[in-house]
Write a protein that holds these residues in place. Structure first.
Motif: not given
Length: 723
Positions: A101-106, A109-114, A181-183
């Protein structure tokens, strides 16, 4: 939200204040009009002016407070926005259906794909590989570590209430449980921890275990060359793994490795064991090493003790092996070379004197062999009982309830051919079962002598074993990891043919007046004949010396031959199992017999070992195994070898034990949570046997290559000398 609530509170408070002022003004106006009606008009003017001023002040206060609160809220929102988007924290929210539903840019970037809104959590994060549940409703708040490509992340996840759009029918929004979820990137921390773990110290004791035999009858130059070459091989081996060597003497060194190198050593199966065997400087016997290595220990002192214990275990198994203690598990490598008999009688003498002292200190002596005693166990038991009786001690021989051949023992002990007036039938009355032995133990000082085994699961009576604290072990099998502990003396000699040989050797140091009777000598002799397969395997000069001593004591060889005869029905069954044997490459035979009657376990156990013995007597077969599967689900394994492979190492793969030439196992056992099928057992045996042959072929090929290289080097040296 908090600002709006404060505005509403302030508004209600102002209205109440105005109402109070109005009531007071009305009361004053009535009073003024009652005093003088002409004063009402100026009074009303003054009241209106006061109302105007107060209202203006209220409006200004409200505006000031609202502006201040708006600035505070705006600053908090800016801080939250900065934290979510600028700090090193990847954040995402998933709906109750697992949709993004929502995510930030970081986070992206951590997940590594669009990413796009609506992506499922299983497509966003590699959760299955990292063991996170995909069921949002079943999950609890928690924390795990997750690896994405070459990066490591700490993942915190929490249940949250997520809103869904109102339906077309106008139903109110519902609040299903979603997931936040927090990475956090912990790659540097993880690498630091891994680096520390990989560089953790492991200690090993490396011993040139047959140095005396190798250097015997060599010139001083050749002795120095062999010792120098052995040390050179060790130094080169340790240096290749970034370790260090601290030499204690010409025979032993303390070695240190980083724990990361130990995994490489185990994968390479300790090739240094084969390297030292190639060393030749006029020696007839190949040098061998014993290596005891430990990675477990909370202190360096404990680590060193564990390494020393592994070395002692290797020496007890006959040397030419490496034992590694890692993650509380003992792993064995090598041990394929035949065990060499040593001409060391000093240890026999000192051990015998220690046993004599312990017997003299005891009130009662109990002697016990393994379950379903064979002639080696019963012969050694009677030999040790002889020592205790000779020293005037109350003695008992504990036998298992399923001891199979009391008739044969009775015949030997009641044989009419005697060489003394001593009554050998007394041993029959000394033989007691567990139920009879336990009441005899009492509260006095008791001594238990354990012969022909060193594992509690094999003891004729575990209850007797556990009740007597003072214990001595005398055995010729290679040391197992589950050896009985807490003994006053452990005498393991895997280079001896049998326990009867050890007992016979000790008799020469027990007392010069001690003499065996014909019956005693016959039973001891039968134990040697059994374990050497009639002096064919595991036989050395000490074996023949012990046999000669027993023959001088009057051992009845005709009676020994009678003991090993089979009846007709057993011979037929043995032939049936033998005929069903299957040959595997290389040179390995497996015979199986299924749905056996458990009531015939004693008889079939003997037949299984005889079938294995018969198989290795055939050309083209070097090792053999007999598998007897009973209808109650248990399986008995008897294994034999002609010395080409170490059958003990093969049996260890299945939780069994034994020595170079014969071994066994029973199922179920501790190694398997569930007893394997006969097919699974056979497959494991075939692989273990092939591994030994492959290792042997590799070592021989390397030895030939080294010999060829040495020969070429010598030719070049001679050519240069001529030039």
């Amino acid at each position: 939200m908090s600002g709006n609530l404060h505005n509403r509170t302030n508004e209600v408070f102002s209205k109440n204040k105005l109402l109070l002022y109005s009531v007071i003004i009305v009361i004053i106006a009535v009073a003024v009009g009652y005093i003088n009606k002409w004063l009402i008009i100026p009074y009303i003017v003054l009241v209106c002016l006061a109302y105007y001023l107060l209202n203006a002040q209220r409006i200004n206060e409200a505006r000031y407070y609202n502006d201040t609160l708006a600035n505070v809220i705006r600053n908090i929102e800016r801080a939250n926005h900065f934290a979510v988007n600028k700090m090193d924290l990847g954040t995402a929210v998933f709906s109750g259906k697992g949709e993004l539903q929502w995510y930030n840019d970081k986070f992206a970037k951590m997940v590594g794909h669009a990413l796009k809104y609506g992506d499922l959590i299983k497509d966003v994060l590699p959760l299955k590989q990292n063991k996170i549940s995909l069921d949002m409703y079943a999950m609890k708040d928690g924390k795990i570590e997750l690896q994405i490509e070459d990066r490591f992340y700490s993942v915190k996840y929490f249940k949250v209430e997520t809103l869904t759009p109102a339906s077309k029918k106008g139903k109110k929004n519902v609040k299903p449980v979603g997931l936040a979820v927090y990475l956090t990137d912990i790659t540097e921390t993880r690498l630091t921890i891994d680096q520390f773990e990989n560089n953790r110290l492991c200690l090993a004791y490396v011993r040139f275990d047959n140095m005396e035999s190798v250097l015997n009858d060599l010139t001083e130059l050749n002795k120095a060359n062999i010792i120098g070459d052995v040390n050179g091989v060790i130094n080169k081996w340790v240096g290749s793994k970034n370790g260090f060597v601290c030499r204690q003497n010409s025979q032993q060194a303390l070695v240190g490795f980083p724990v990361a190198a130990v995994q490489d050593l185990m994968e390479e199966k300790f090739t240094v064991l084969d390297e030292v065997k190639k060393i030749r400087h006029g020696n007839k016997i190949s040098p061998t090493l014993s290596i005891g290595l430990a990675c477990d220990g909370t202190t360096y002192e404990e680590l060193a003790k564990n390494a020393e214990q592994q070395l002692n275990d290797v020496i007890s198994r006959g040397g030419d092996q490496a034992l590694v203690l890692v993650e509380n598990q003992q792993k064995s490598f090598g041990g394929a070379a035949p065990v060499q008999q040593k001409q060391e009688r000093v240890r026999v003498r000192t051990t015998t004197h220690t046993i004599r002292e312990r017997i003299l200190q005891a009130d009662k002596v109990f002697v016990m062999g393994h379950k379903r005693e064979d002639f080696d166990a019963i012969g050694a038991s009677i030999g040790m009982a002889k020592f205790a009786l000779f020293l005037g001690k109350s003695t008992h021989i504990v036998i298992s309830p399923d001891y199979y051949d009391m008739e044969a023992i009775t015949k030997v002990l009641t044989d009419e051919n005697k060489n003394s007036d001593e009554d050998d039938t007394r041993y029959l009355s000394l033989m007691v079962t567990e139920e009879q032995a336990l009441p005899l133990i009492g509260d006095g000082k008791n001594l238990l002598i354990i012969v022909d085994h060193h594992r509690s699961v094999l003891s004729a009576s575990e209850a007797v074993l556990n009740k007597i604290e003072n214990r001595i072990i005398i055995d010729h099998h290679r040391r197992s990891s589950d050896i009985i502990g807490g003994n006053v003396l452990t005498y393991l000699e895997p280079n001896s043919s049998s326990t009867c040989e050890l007992v016979t050797e000790m008799s020469t140091f027990m007392d010069e007046r001690l003499r065996f009777t014909t019956a005693e000598a016959t039973l001891l002799y039968s134990g040697i004949v059994l374990d050497t397969k009639n002096f064919i395997v595991q036989t050395g000069t000490r074996t023949f010396q012990a046999s000669a001593l027993l023959k001088e004591a009057g051992a009845n060889l005709e009676l020994v031959r009678w003991l090993f005869k089979d009846d007709f029905d057993s011979s037929l069954l043995k032939a049936k199992i033998f005929a069903a044997a299957k040959l595997h490459e290389p040179r390995f035979a497996v015979a199986k017999y299924e749905n056996a009657d458990p009531s015939r376990r004693k008889e079939l156990g003997i037949i299984a070992s005889q079938v294995a013995d018969s198989l290795i007597a055939i050309h083209g077969i070097s090792s053999a195994v007999s598998l007897i599967a009973y209808s109650d689900g248990t399986v008995n394994l008897s294994a034999r070898s002609d010395g080409s492979v170490n059958i003990h190492v093969v049996a260890e793969q299945l939780g069994g034990g034994g020595h170079q030439y014969q071994a066994g196992a029973q199922f179920p056992n501790k190694k398997f949570a569930k007893s394997p099928s006969l097919k699974e057992i056979e497959d494991i045996l075939v692989v273990a046997n092939k591994e030994q042959w492959d290792a042997k072929a590799k070592a021989e090929a390397e030895a030939k290559a080294q010999e060829k290289e040495n020969s070429k080097e010598n030719e070049n040296n001679e050519s240069n000398s001529v030039s």
